[in-house]
Scaffold this motif. Structure first.
Motif, mmCIF file in Angstrom:
data_model
loop_
_atom_site.group_PDB
_atom_site.id
_atom_site.type_symbol
_atom_site.label_atom_id
_atom_site.label_comp_id
_atom_site.label_asym_id
_atom_site.label_seq_id
_atom_site.Cartn_x
_atom_site.Cartn_y
_atom_site.Cartn_z
ATOM 1 N N VAL A 214 0.913 -1.147 0.008
ATOM 2 C CA VAL A 214 -0.065 -0.130 -0.142
ATOM 3 C C VAL A 214 1.035 1.362 0.039
ATOM 4 C CG1 VAL A 214 -1.894 1.327 1.288
ATOM 5 C CG2 VAL A 214 -1.660 -1.128 1.210
ATOM 6 N N PHE A 215 0.697 2.204 -0.880
ATOM 7 C CA PHE A 215 1.683 3.234 -0.848
ATOM 8 C C PHE A 215 1.018 4.214 0.001
ATOM 9 C CE2 PHE A 215 1.764 0.841 -5.092
ATOM 10 C CZ PHE A 215 3.187 0.990 -5.141
ATOM 11 N N SER A 216 1.979 5.253 0.259
ATOM 12 C CA SER A 216 1.554 6.435 0.993
ATOM 13 C C SER A 216 0.752 7.548 0.162
ATOM 14 C CB SER A 216 2.853 7.083 1.795
ATOM 15 O OG SER A 216 3.479 7.628 0.505
ATOM 16 N N THR A 217 -0.328 7.075 -0.132
ATOM 17 C CA THR A 217 -1.157 8.272 -0.802
ATOM 18 C C THR A 217 -2.638 7.702 -0.330
ATOM 19 O OG1 THR A 217 -2.174 8.899 -2.876
ATOM 20 C CG2 THR A 217 -1.377 6.636 -2.999
ATOM 21 N N SER A 218 -3.752 8.190 -1.008
ATOM 22 C CA SER A 218 -5.130 7.969 -0.662
ATOM 23 C C SER A 218 -5.728 6.445 -1.162
ATOM 24 C CB SER A 218 -6.064 8.992 -1.414
ATOM 25 O OG SER A 218 -6.132 8.781 -2.873
ATOM 26 N N ALA A 219 -6.594 5.994 -0.485
ATOM 27 C CA ALA A 219 -7.180 4.757 -0.775
ATOM 28 C C ALA A 219 -7.625 4.760 -2.388
ATOM 29 C CB ALA A 219 -8.505 4.380 -0.029
ATOM 30 N N LEU A 220 -8.219 5.882 -2.836
ATOM 31 C CA LEU A 220 -8.551 6.153 -4.154
ATOM 32 C C LEU A 220 -7.362 5.640 -5.341
ATOM 33 C CD1 LEU A 220 -10.841 6.648 -6.510
ATOM 34 C CD2 LEU A 220 -9.898 9.048 -6.068
ATOM 35 N N GLU A 221 -6.232 6.341 -4.944
ATOM 36 C CA GLU A 221 -5.057 6.213 -5.841
ATOM 37 C C GLU A 221 -4.562 4.918 -5.550
ATOM 38 O OE1 GLU A 221 -4.390 8.596 -8.235
ATOM 39 O OE2 GLU A 221 -6.045 9.822 -7.684
ATOM 40 N N ASN A 222 -4.504 4.361 -4.383
ATOM 41 C CA ASN A 222 -4.023 2.992 -4.456
ATOM 42 C C ASN A 222 -4.790 2.176 -5.127
ATOM 43 O OD1 ASN A 222 -1.839 2.134 -2.088
ATOM 44 N ND2 ASN A 222 -2.640 3.979 -1.375
ATOM 45 N N ILE A 223 -6.040 1.987 -5.345
ATOM 46 C CA ILE A 223 -6.923 1.193 -6.013
ATOM 47 C C ILE A 223 -6.669 1.346 -7.498
ATOM 48 C CG2 ILE A 223 -9.120 0.304 -6.607
ATOM 49 C CD1 ILE A 223 -10.016 1.021 -3.816
ATOM 50 N N ARG A 224 -6.512 2.490 -7.942
ATOM 51 C CA ARG A 224 -6.003 2.767 -9.389
ATOM 52 C C ARG A 224 -4.818 2.808 -9.705
ATOM 53 N NH1 ARG A 224 -9.621 8.245 -10.268
ATOM 54 N NH2 ARG A 224 -8.401 9.768 -9.326
ATOM 55 N N TYR A 225 -4.021 2.252 -9.008
ATOM 56 C CA TYR A 225 -2.562 2.372 -9.462
ATOM 57 C C TYR A 225 -2.089 1.735 -10.743
ATOM 58 C CZ TYR A 225 2.304 2.165 -8.599
ATOM 59 O OH TYR A 225 3.725 2.309 -8.583
#
Length: 604
Positions: free
Chosen positions: A451-462
């Motif tokens: 999991v990257f240090s960003t939002s849940a939204l940006e993590n899912i659409r990585y």
């Protein structure tokens, strides 16, 4: 834990720092125009400085040293001339200020720009290296080169080099004027200065070697810090904080000792150059004073000589400091260029072959694959591995730890290349397809979810940055992640912390599953995708995964056999070989390794 080893980089001889710094030329070349402007301003500032002693000589000889003049008219003329001389000196001061300010801006801009380009180039190069690179290179070593080494380069490009060139021009100009005005005396001085250069070369080589060693020791401390901080829960759970602090202290003291030796040699170099140069020039000044007393030169001539001597001595002092900075930057540049020269063991094909379109999943074929990890060359991870997977088929890989299950995924993703045999995806050898096209056809849910240090939204659409919020929410619902995301303070916009520290293990895994579902690839790779879930969540997510497996090929690694009973085929691995395959019922009926594993798990 053991200290991460630094990479074995090729050793380089003690060549001149200029040759080492030549590796920066590709980064400087795009800014030739700005470099030319900086040099123009630099020369302008140096010439303005060199003009000051000449104006001072004229002021003394023509404006002051005239004796007493009883004629009031002559006195008035002298006062007018004196004002003109001071106005000329003020004009030189303004020119010096303007040129110096312009030079400072240009060279500082260049230093910042080149350093940013260099950091970006090194980082972009490193992230394209295969995992084999990171088997021998500590992450802290790379971070040290990206930060400490590039900062040293920035110091040289953005400050020291310009300062050195300016003082070199001033020093040479002052020396030239001294030779022109006092040729006999300065010939003696130059003979003495030649003797200064020889020891300086010896000291300079030692400083450069010690600078390289100092940077290596700093990299060791960075490697320890990166390793421990990434495993802080383990360190604290075993109450090893004091031990790790002590280990870091030893590395830091080693870096300090090396830096101390470098500083000692550099201080000796600076002290020797300044003292010897100052002594030589004082001899020349003494000779000039004798000439004034003998009436051979004027007081203004002597004043001019004094200022030129001060400029020359000051330039030599600054150049000795700049030389030390260049020696340090030369070692840092070598380390950066070595990193940029590293070539990944996995290379893009010169003429990539296009992968054919698919509608119901991809076909996968392993043909006699033999593979040994670079760090374990004598131990085969896969041996004569042969496997055919049809489009749309769900195949489970099971077996004891070390059997080669994860290796199958790593080879399929082309993190490594097999030593023998070949792997085909949709009929195309994977080493003939571009890496981007190859990996775009796959999505992986690893056991240790990232999991990257960003939002849940940006993590899912990585894996699919252009996806709409509605698509992201649909993937999250399918992965049983929507509810806990909406419970976060800002929902899908919530920041999840470094490595997802604000989420539980099961939540991180469901986020990774949502990421793979959203990517919607023809080939899905599941590596213990539900290992961190509780029984209820596992049942829901397993149902979502089974829905996601429709119309695509799925490879599943599982230790919990209950999760793969309904797979189309189960492949049993042991010691890098396929020892059996079939459905759950067939394998249990035949006995063997799978039947024993199933008996242990289901009886428990």
């Amino acid at each position: 834990m053991t200290q991460a080893s630094t990479p074995a980089m090729p050793s380089t001889p003690a060549t001149a720092p200029v040759r080492s710094l030549s590796g920066l030329l590709p980064f400087l070349r795009p800014y030739r125009g700005r470099i030319a402007l900086a040099l123009l301003f630099l020369v302008g500032a140096a010439l303005a400085t060199l003009a000051v002693p000449m104006a001072l000589r004229t002021l003394i000889d023509q404006g002051l040293h005239q004796g007493s003049a009883p004629d009031p008219a002559a006195t008035g003329q002298r006062l007018v001339a004196l004002r003109e001389h001071f106005l000329a000196l003020f004009g030189l001061g303004v020119a010096l200020g303007v040129f110096s300010a312009a030079r400072f801006y240009m060279v500082t801009w260049l230093g910042e720009r080149v350093t940013a380009d260099l950091r970006s180039a090194v980082y972009a190069h490193v992230v394209r290296q295969s995992p084999g690179f990171f088997e021998t290179t500590a992450t802290g070593e790379v971070l040290s080169r990206l930060t400490t080494d590039t900062t040293l380069v920035q110091t040289v490009v953005g400050s020291s080099l310009s300062l050195g060139l300016r003082n070199a021009v001033m020093g040479l100009g002052a020396l030239g004027m001294l030779i022109v005005t006092n040729p006999y005396v300065m010939t003696q001085v130059l003979g003495i200065l030649v003797l200064v250069v020889l020891p300086s070369i010896y000291f300079g080589r030692r400083v450069r070697r010690l600078s390289r060693a100092s940077q290596d020791r700093i990299a060791d401390t960075s490697a320890i810090a990166a390793e421990v901080l990434n495993a802080i829960p383990v360190v604290q759970s075993y109450a090893q904080e004091s031990r790790e602090a002590g280990r870091y202290l030893v590395a830091a003291e080693g870096a300090f000792d090396t830096a101390k030796r470098r500083t000692r040699v550099r201080a000796a170099l600076v002290g020797f150059i300044i003292s010897a140069t100052f002594g030589a020039l004082l001899w020349g000044l003494y000779q000039g004073t004798q000439a004034v007393m003998d009436g051979k030169i004027s007081a203004g001539h002597l004043g001019q000589t004094v200022v030129f001597v001060m400029l020359l001595v000051g330039s030599v002092a600054v150049l000795s400091e700049v030389w030390g900075d260049m020696l340090r930057a030369a070692g840092a540049t070598e380390r950066l260029m070595e990193l940029l020269a590293t070539r990944s063991s996995v290379q893009e094909p010169s003429q990539p072959q296009a992968l054919p379109p698919t509608t119901h999943g991809s076909t996968v074929r392993f043909e006699g694959v033999q593979f040994n990890y670079p760090s374990r060359p004598d131990q085969a991870a896969l041996s004569q591995f042969v496997l055919d997977i049809r489009a749309g088929e769900t195949v489970a890989l099971v077996g004891p730890s070390g059997a080669g299950k994860s290796t199958v995924f790593q080879l399929l993703l082309r993190f490594y290349d097999a030593q023998q045999g070949r792997i085909l995806l949709d009929g195309v050898p994977i080493d003939q397809a571009s890496l981007a096209d190859l990996r775009q056809r796959m999505a992986i849910v690893p056991q240790d979810s990232t999991v990257f240090s960003t939002s849940a939204l940006e993590n899912i659409r990585y894996g699919r940055p252009e996806a709409s919020i509605a698509d992201v929410e649909a993937a999250a619902k399918a992965a049983h992640a929507h509810d806990f995301i909406m419970a976060l303070p800002e929902g899908y916009g919530s920041y999840l912390g470094e490595r997802g520290v604000r989420l539980s293990g099961g939540q991180r895994q469901r986020l990774a599953i949502a990421r793979a579902i959203l990517k919607n690839p023809p080939l899905l790779l599941l590596d213990e995708a539900t290992s961190a879930l509780d029984a209820e969540s596992e049942r829901v997510v397993q149902s979502a995964l089974e829905a996601a497996m429709q119309d695509r090929t799925t490879l599943v690694i599982a230790h919990r056999l209950a999760t793969v009973q309904r797979a189309d085929r189960i492949v049993v691995l042991d010691a890098g070989r396929i020892i059996d395959q079939g459905t759950h019922t067939e394998l249990v009926a035949r006995g063997g390794l799978y039947a024993r594993l199933a008996a242990m798990q289901f009886s428990a």
